[in-house]
Motif scaffolding. Structure first.
Motif, PDB file in Angstrom:
ATOM      1  N   ALA A 152       0.808  -1.217   0.000  1.00  0.00           N
ATOM      2  CA  ALA A 152       0.000   0.000   0.000  1.00  0.00           C
ATOM      3  C   ALA A 152       0.841   1.267   0.000  1.00  0.00           C
ATOM      4  O   ALA A 152       0.392   2.306  -0.509  1.00  0.00           O
ATOM      5  CB  ALA A 152      -0.923   0.009   1.214  1.00  0.00           C
ATOM      6  N   ARG A 153       2.043   1.219   0.578  1.00  0.00           N
ATOM      7  CA  ARG A 153       2.816   2.461   0.672  1.00  0.00           C
ATOM      8  C   ARG A 153       3.288   2.896  -0.712  1.00  0.00           C
ATOM      9  O   ARG A 153       3.766   2.092  -1.504  1.00  0.00           O
ATOM     10  CB  ARG A 153       3.988   2.303   1.636  1.00  0.00           C
ATOM     11  CG  ARG A 153       4.988   1.249   1.260  1.00  0.00           C
ATOM     12  CD  ARG A 153       6.072   1.106   2.326  1.00  0.00           C
ATOM     13  NE  ARG A 153       6.943  -0.027   2.021  1.00  0.00           N
ATOM     14  CZ  ARG A 153       7.864  -0.510   2.835  1.00  0.00           C
ATOM     15  NH1 ARG A 153       8.053   0.062   4.026  1.00  0.00           N
ATOM     16  NH2 ARG A 153       8.602  -1.544   2.497  1.00  0.00           N
ATOM     17  N   ARG A 154       3.168   4.176  -0.970  1.00  0.00           N
ATOM     18  CA  ARG A 154       3.609   4.733  -2.246  1.00  0.00           C
ATOM     19  C   ARG A 154       5.072   5.153  -2.189  1.00  0.00           C
ATOM     20  O   ARG A 154       5.750   5.188  -3.202  1.00  0.00           O
ATOM     21  CB  ARG A 154       2.720   5.908  -2.627  1.00  0.00           C
ATOM     22  CG  ARG A 154       1.281   5.486  -2.945  1.00  0.00           C
ATOM     23  CD  ARG A 154       0.401   6.671  -3.303  1.00  0.00           C
ATOM     24  NE  ARG A 154      -0.893   6.239  -3.820  1.00  0.00           N
ATOM     25  CZ  ARG A 154      -1.966   6.028  -3.076  1.00  0.00           C
ATOM     26  NH1 ARG A 154      -1.888   6.186  -1.757  1.00  0.00           N
ATOM     27  NH2 ARG A 154      -3.108   5.652  -3.608  1.00  0.00           N
ATOM     28  N   ASP A 155       5.528   5.501  -0.991  1.00  0.00           N
ATOM     29  CA  ASP A 155       6.931   5.864  -0.795  1.00  0.00           C
ATOM     30  C   ASP A 155       7.620   4.675  -0.125  1.00  0.00           C
ATOM     31  O   ASP A 155       7.310   4.341   1.022  1.00  0.00           O
ATOM     32  CB  ASP A 155       7.037   7.097   0.103  1.00  0.00           C
ATOM     33  CG  ASP A 155       8.472   7.574   0.283  1.00  0.00           C
ATOM     34  OD1 ASP A 155       9.399   6.840  -0.108  1.00  0.00           O
ATOM     35  OD2 ASP A 155       8.651   8.680   0.830  1.00  0.00           O
ATOM     36  N   PRO A 156       8.563   4.035  -0.815  1.00  0.00           N
ATOM     37  CA  PRO A 156       9.217   2.868  -0.217  1.00  0.00           C
ATOM     38  C   PRO A 156      10.024   3.195   1.025  1.00  0.00           C
ATOM     39  O   PRO A 156      10.406   2.290   1.770  1.00  0.00           O
ATOM     40  CB  PRO A 156      10.113   2.349  -1.344  1.00  0.00           C
ATOM     41  CG  PRO A 156      10.318   3.525  -2.247  1.00  0.00           C
ATOM     42  CD  PRO A 156       9.058   4.319  -2.167  1.00  0.00           C
ATOM     43  N   ASP A 157      10.288   4.475   1.276  1.00  0.00           N
ATOM     44  CA  ASP A 157      11.027   4.859   2.476  1.00  0.00           C
ATOM     45  C   ASP A 157      10.145   4.931   3.720  1.00  0.00           C
ATOM     46  O   ASP A 157      10.667   5.065   4.832  1.00  0.00           O
ATOM     47  CB  ASP A 157      11.714   6.212   2.275  1.00  0.00           C
ATOM     48  CG  ASP A 157      13.035   6.077   1.536  1.00  0.00           C
ATOM     49  OD1 ASP A 157      13.602   4.970   1.530  1.00  0.00           O
ATOM     50  OD2 ASP A 157      13.506   7.079   0.964  1.00  0.00           O
ATOM     51  N   LEU A 158       8.814   4.882   3.561  1.00  0.00           N
ATOM     52  CA  LEU A 158       7.946   4.857   4.735  1.00  0.00           C
ATOM     53  C   LEU A 158       8.289   3.622   5.561  1.00  0.00           C
ATOM     54  O   LEU A 158       8.267   2.503   5.070  1.00  0.00           O
ATOM     55  CB  LEU A 158       6.477   4.815   4.319  1.00  0.00           C
ATOM     56  CG  LEU A 158       5.471   4.757   5.472  1.00  0.00           C
ATOM     57  CD1 LEU A 158       5.392   6.097   6.203  1.00  0.00           C
ATOM     58  CD2 LEU A 158       4.083   4.345   4.970  1.00  0.00           C
ATOM     59  N   VAL A 159       8.618   3.830   6.833  1.00  0.00           N
ATOM     60  CA  VAL A 159       9.069   2.744   7.710  1.00  0.00           C
ATOM     61  C   VAL A 159       7.858   2.059   8.340  1.00  0.00           C
ATOM     62  O   VAL A 159       7.025   2.708   8.977  1.00  0.00           O
ATOM     63  CB  VAL A 159      10.015   3.276   8.803  1.00  0.00           C
ATOM     64  CG1 VAL A 159      10.357   2.177   9.797  1.00  0.00           C
ATOM     65  CG2 VAL A 159      11.280   3.837   8.166  1.00  0.00           C
ATOM     66  N   LEU A 160       7.779   0.734   8.166  1.00  0.00           N
ATOM     67  CA  LEU A 160       6.698  -0.056   8.743  1.00  0.00           C
ATOM     68  C   LEU A 160       7.220  -0.818   9.961  1.00  0.00           C
ATOM     69  O   LEU A 160       8.127  -1.645   9.844  1.00  0.00           O
ATOM     70  CB  LEU A 160       6.149  -1.041   7.712  1.00  0.00           C
ATOM     71  CG  LEU A 160       5.507  -0.411   6.470  1.00  0.00           C
ATOM     72  CD1 LEU A 160       5.100  -1.502   5.487  1.00  0.00           C
ATOM     73  CD2 LEU A 160       4.305   0.447   6.846  1.00  0.00           C
ATOM     74  N   ILE A 161       6.646  -0.525  11.115  1.00  0.00           N
ATOM     75  CA  ILE A 161       7.017  -1.177  12.366  1.00  0.00           C
ATOM     76  C   ILE A 161       5.931  -2.182  12.722  1.00  0.00           C
ATOM     77  O   ILE A 161       4.756  -1.823  12.823  1.00  0.00           O
ATOM     78  CB  ILE A 161       7.177  -0.152  13.502  1.00  0.00           C
ATOM     79  CG1 ILE A 161       8.245   0.891  13.144  1.00  0.00           C
ATOM     80  CG2 ILE A 161       7.520  -0.842  14.820  1.00  0.00           C
ATOM     81  CD1 ILE A 161       8.348   2.037  14.136  1.00  0.00           C
ATOM     82  N   ALA A 162       6.313  -3.437  12.893  1.00  0.00           N
ATOM     83  CA  ALA A 162       5.354  -4.490  13.236  1.00  0.00           C
ATOM     84  C   ALA A 162       5.500  -4.840  14.708  1.00  0.00           C
ATOM     85  O   ALA A 162       6.571  -5.245  15.154  1.00  0.00           O
ATOM     86  CB  ALA A 162       5.587  -5.725  12.377  1.00  0.00           C
ATOM     87  N   ARG A 163       4.406  -4.700  15.431  1.00  0.00           N
ATOM     88  CA  ARG A 163       4.410  -4.970  16.869  1.00  0.00           C
ATOM     89  C   ARG A 163       3.599  -6.229  17.166  1.00  0.00           C
ATOM     90  O   ARG A 163       2.516  -6.431  16.604  1.00  0.00           O
ATOM     91  CB  ARG A 163       3.801  -3.781  17.618  1.00  0.00           C
ATOM     92  CG  ARG A 163       3.592  -4.041  19.105  1.00  0.00           C
ATOM     93  CD  ARG A 163       3.049  -2.816  19.784  1.00  0.00           C
ATOM     94  NE  ARG A 163       1.917  -3.126  20.648  1.00  0.00           N
ATOM     95  CZ  ARG A 163       1.233  -2.226  21.342  1.00  0.00           C
ATOM     96  NH1 ARG A 163       1.559  -0.944  21.282  1.00  0.00           N
ATOM     97  NH2 ARG A 163       0.196  -2.585  22.086  1.00  0.00           N
ATOM     98  N   THR A 164       4.130  -7.064  18.049  1.00  0.00           N
ATOM     99  CA  THR A 164       3.363  -8.191  18.562  1.00  0.00           C
ATOM    100  C   THR A 164       3.178  -8.061  20.063  1.00  0.00           C
ATOM    101  O   THR A 164       4.112  -7.709  20.792  1.00  0.00           O
ATOM    102  CB  THR A 164       4.018  -9.549  18.232  1.00  0.00           C
ATOM    103  OG1 THR A 164       3.207 -10.592  18.809  1.00  0.00           O
ATOM    104  CG2 THR A 164       5.430  -9.656  18.782  1.00  0.00           C
TER     105      THR A 164
END
Length: 297
Positions: A152-164
């Protein structure tokens, strides 16, 4: 500072990735509104963390138990990102639904100007990671949501943090297993929430070292033992968030002022910024300069 006419600094998303790659942990104090975000930046920190706990408390005066909508969270993220030049990492809770909802959530946060977002594997409505009574979705469902977020992100630099949040519901082994699966799904940073002993913190750091950069949540008064920055550096954490200290400090300050007003009939201003100092903090000199520049005289 987030100037009214904008900044010509490098992309905050590229800057966040650069900071996360540094050998020292990136320290991210929490902000719950634009003013607290400006104060974090003025104190010299390189990143702002938009706390969902603090956003809920400040917007509706309620606990972080999934009461805010995605739109309300995005609006707060937009205001915070516009107020500062440093990167903003924003809490995006569960993504506010299934994988399709996550697609729209990611795009809205990206449009809001944040540099990174945090998604978690709780059932919606969620709860603060340091509260009891949490429930989780299946690991496979969360993997699907993260894959959707990546696409979904258009900017590949957007940082995705996954939390459990699996430590509280399934134990440390499941939390580590989930974190590995989340990295394989494309998460840029891993966040194992609320380990309750230093031994478990060490396991997270040791077993996930090299898989992806790791978050340590130094939740003020929470379930995780507070470690020194030196110790967190030794363990290899890349990002340390201090989510609610600013909120607690503001609460204490307001209580103190109101108590003095109630008791004495006038507020005690000891230790508070003067009016002129505060208007400087929120950017009045810039406004005055722009008024002169565009006055036409």
């Amino acid at each position: 500072m987030g100037d009214l006419l904008g900044s010509r600094r490098p992309s905050p998303r590229a800057r966040l990735r650069e900071l996360l790659a540094a050998p020292e942990p990136l320290v991210a104090p929490g902000a719950y509104d634009a003013l607290s975000a400006r104060l974090v930046e003025q104190a010299g920190f390189d990143v702002v963390y938009m706390t969902g706990f603090g956003t809920t408390a400040s917007l509706i005066g309620r606990p972080d138990v999934g009461l805010l909508t995605g739109a309300e969270m995005v609006d707060n993220a937009r205001r915070i990102a516009a107020a500062v030049d440093v990167p903003v990492i924003a809490d995006a809770d569960t993504g506010y639904g299934n994988a399709i909802n996550v697609v729209r959530t990611v795009q809205l946060y990206e449009q809001a100007g944040v540099a990174g977002i945090q998604l978690e594997d709780q059932v919606m409505p969620k709860k603060c990671g340091h509260m009891s009574g949490k429930a989780l979705i299946g690991a496979d469902e969360m993997v699907g949501k993260l894959r959707a977020a990546v696409e979904a992100r258009r900017d590949p630099d957007l940082v995705l943090i996954a939390r459990t949040d699996a430590v509280a519901t399934h134990g440390i082994d499941e939390a580590i297993t989930r974190a590995r699966a989340f990295a394989e799904a494309g998460a840029d940073v891993l966040f194992v929430e609320a380990p309750t002993s230093e031994a478990d913190i060490e396991r997270v750091a040791t077993e996930l070292r090299g898989v992806a950069p790791l978050v340590f949540n130094w939740a003020e008064g929470g379930r995780t033992p507070p470690l020194s920055l030196e110790r967190m550096t030794q363990l290899g954490f890349s990002l340390v968030i201090y989510p609610i200290g600013t909120l607690l400090a503001a609460t204490a300050g307001i209580r103190s002022l109101l108590a003095s007003l109630k008791t004495d009939g006038v507020p005690s201003l000891a230790g508070l910024p003067a009016f002129g100092e505060f208007t400087d903090v929120i950017g009045l000199p810039e406004v005055q300069q722009l008024e002169q520049r565009f006055s036409g005289s």
